[in-house]
Motif scaffolding. Sequence first.
Motif, PDB file in Angstrom:
ATOM      1  N   ASP A   1       0.850  -1.186   0.000  1.00 13.80           N
ATOM      2  CA  ASP A   1       0.000   0.000   0.000  1.00 13.80           C
ATOM      3  C   ASP A   1       0.882   1.232   0.000  1.00 13.80           C
ATOM      4  N   ILE A   2       0.299   2.390  -0.324  1.00 13.14           N
ATOM      5  CA  ILE A   2       1.042   3.646  -0.290  1.00 13.14           C
ATOM      6  C   ILE A   2       0.578   4.549   0.838  1.00 13.14           C
ATOM      7  N   ASP A   3      -0.495   4.159   1.532  1.00  7.75           N
ATOM      8  CA  ASP A   3      -1.031   4.980   2.615  1.00  7.75           C
ATOM      9  C   ASP A   3      -0.266   4.704   3.911  1.00  7.75           C
ATOM     10  N   LYS A   4       0.510   5.674   4.344  1.00 10.37           N
ATOM     11  CA  LYS A   4       1.377   5.505   5.527  1.00 10.37           C
ATOM     12  C   LYS A   4       0.577   5.146   6.774  1.00 10.37           C
TER      13      LYS A   4
ATOM     14  N   LYS B   1      10.208  -4.152  -2.547  1.00 12.81           N
ATOM     15  CA  LYS B   1       8.982  -4.747  -3.072  1.00 12.81           C
ATOM     16  C   LYS B   1       9.094  -6.265  -3.003  1.00 12.81           C
TER      17      LYS B   1
ATOM     18  N   ASP C   1       5.679  -0.937   1.805  1.00 10.51           N
ATOM     19  CA  ASP C   1       5.307   0.431   1.482  1.00 10.51           C
ATOM     20  C   ASP C   1       5.526   0.603  -0.018  1.00 10.51           C
ATOM     21  N   GLY C   2       4.451   0.775  -0.760  1.00  8.93           N
ATOM     22  CA  GLY C   2       4.534   0.905  -2.204  1.00  8.93           C
ATOM     23  C   GLY C   2       5.324   2.119  -2.667  1.00  8.93           C
ATOM     24  N   SER C   3       5.574   3.057  -1.755  1.00  5.19           N
ATOM     25  CA  SER C   3       6.357   4.246  -2.096  1.00  5.19           C
ATOM     26  C   SER C   3       7.857   3.998  -1.983  1.00  5.19           C
ATOM     27  N   SER C   4       8.244   2.878  -1.394  1.00  4.68           N
ATOM     28  CA  SER C   4       9.674   2.590  -1.213  1.00  4.68           C
ATOM     29  C   SER C   4      10.177   1.705  -2.351  1.00  4.68           C
TER      30      SER C   4
END
Length: 171
Positions: A31-34, A63, A57-60
């Motif tokens: 997900d990207i929602d912290k 994966k 964390d999809g923002s990092s």
Amino acid sequence: GGSLLDFGCGTAKLLIKASNLYQNAKFYGLDIDKSGIEIANKSIKKIKKEDSIKIYDGSSNVKPNTNSIDIITMVEVFHEISKEIRPIILKNMANYLKPNGTLLILDETMPEIESLKDPSSSLAVLTQYNEMTWGNEVPTKLEQDNLITSAGFSLPERKIIGGLFTLLVSK
């Protein structure tokens, strides 16, 4: 003993329930929602499931491994992904899956313009109306099929769930 990745896992409720049913499987969320990720990790730690459930964390840049997942689920997330990056997201999912892995998408399907007043389309139309404020767009059947097959998946099997939602299943 398999593995499941829930794409757009939020607070990991699906993963936690699945891990209770399939205790020998491995579960992953992305997900990207912290805040959702934080809640998910706290919940997983509280029930001592850190060995069987991992949240990414999809923002990092960290994966899931390529060709490591048996099933990927995406529940009420597809229409929230920006149109421009949907093809990239689906190709990434295809890379995460093992050969013959399965993609399950549960979402709405926007009707073609001539079917907008069809009662079976009411949830998709209402969802599209609500999602417009965020810039989201509910894809049509043709758009879904093209995106999924262009990413290397088979043409999805479709089932209507609860008379409102579309379940797409693809290999």
